[in-house]
Design a protein around this motif. Structure first.
Motif, PDB file in Angstrom:
ATOM      1  N   UNK A 128      34.656  -0.741 -40.393  1.00 36.65           N
ATOM      2  CA  UNK A 128      33.828  -0.782 -41.346  1.00 36.65           C
ATOM      3  C   UNK A 128      32.913  -1.779 -40.926  1.00 36.65           C
ATOM      4  N   UNK A 129      31.457  -1.622 -40.801  1.00 32.67           N
ATOM      5  CA  UNK A 129      30.487  -2.453 -40.546  1.00 32.67           C
ATOM      6  C   UNK A 129      29.361  -2.524 -41.569  1.00 32.67           C
ATOM      7  N   UNK A 130      29.600  -1.672 -42.836  1.00 31.79           N
ATOM      8  CA  UNK A 130      28.757  -1.712 -43.900  1.00 31.79           C
ATOM      9  C   UNK A 130      28.529  -3.229 -44.434  1.00 31.79           C
ATOM     10  N   UNK A 131      27.113  -3.691 -44.626  1.00 29.10           N
ATOM     11  CA  UNK A 131      27.109  -4.889 -44.956  1.00 29.10           C
ATOM     12  C   UNK A 131      27.834  -5.627 -46.263  1.00 29.10           C
ATOM     13  N   UNK A 132      28.285  -6.571 -46.387  1.00 26.84           N
ATOM     14  CA  UNK A 132      29.056  -7.119 -47.678  1.00 26.84           C
ATOM     15  C   UNK A 132      27.959  -7.319 -48.615  1.00 26.84           C
ATOM     16  N   UNK A 133      28.074  -7.219 -49.983  1.00 29.49           N
ATOM     17  CA  UNK A 133      27.254  -7.396 -50.939  1.00 29.49           C
ATOM     18  C   UNK A 133      26.812  -8.634 -50.808  1.00 29.49           C
ATOM     19  N   UNK A 134      25.648  -9.255 -51.154  1.00 22.67           N
ATOM     20  CA  UNK A 134      25.218 -10.656 -51.446  1.00 22.67           C
ATOM     21  C   UNK A 134      25.175 -10.962 -52.913  1.00 22.67           C
ATOM     22  N   UNK A 135      26.306 -11.976 -53.179  1.00 30.40           N
ATOM     23  CA  UNK A 135      26.130 -12.299 -54.468  1.00 30.40           C
ATOM     24  C   UNK A 135      25.689 -13.977 -54.691  1.00 30.40           C
ATOM     25  N   UNK A 136      24.310 -14.017 -55.187  1.00 30.46           N
ATOM     26  CA  UNK A 136      23.913 -15.441 -55.504  1.00 30.46           C
ATOM     27  C   UNK A 136      24.341 -15.885 -56.814  1.00 30.46           C
ATOM     28  N   UNK A 137      25.044 -16.959 -56.856  1.00 32.32           N
ATOM     29  CA  UNK A 137      25.810 -17.509 -57.956  1.00 32.32           C
ATOM     30  C   UNK A 137      24.451 -18.133 -58.907  1.00 32.32           C
TER      31      UNK A 137
END
Length: 123
Positions: free
Chosen positions: A106-115
């Motif tokens: 699985x090489x789908x980019x991880x979601x970017x979470x900006x706190x």
């Protein structure tokens, strides 16, 4: 990783050294585990309060198969029972180290979470 526990140049317990400083201290033991471990490390670093993680990657896991095989593949021709056992062990080690390395991951980019801070946290 073949020299681990045998006084290799950088044979120190890195995980113990950094575990109290990081959110996670992970070790990769086979090529097939590189992508899942790095994905886990990134997800952990971003979760909750963002923070550092440590991933130990032995050098023989980072090189291509043919390079590692050349370095640790053992003698071309094994002499005697001991030589045959050593050759078998090293070949088995290489097979296990690279087993499953070419299977899709699985090489789908991880979601970017900006706190983002709430007004109460800023005020």
């Amino acid at each position: 990783s073949l020299g681990q526990g045998r006084g290799a140049l950088q044979d120190i317990d890195q995980l113990s050294l950094v575990s109290s400083l990081c959110k996670a201290a992970l070790a990769v033991r086979a090529v097939r585990d590189i992508v899942p471990t790095l994905r886990q490390a990134i997800a952990t670093a971003q979760s909750g309060t963002p923070g550092p993680v440590f991933v130990e990657l032995p050098i023989d896991i980072l090189y291509p198969f043919h390079v590692v095989e050349k370095e640790v593949g053992g003698p071309k021709s094994a002499r005697g029972l001991r030589g045959k056992v050593v050759k078998w062990y090293l070949q088995n080690y290489l097979r296990n180290l690279f087993a499953g390395a070419w299977e899709p991951r699985d090489v789908v980019p991880l979601p970017v979470r900006v706190p983002l801070a709430t007004e109460d946290e800023v005020g």
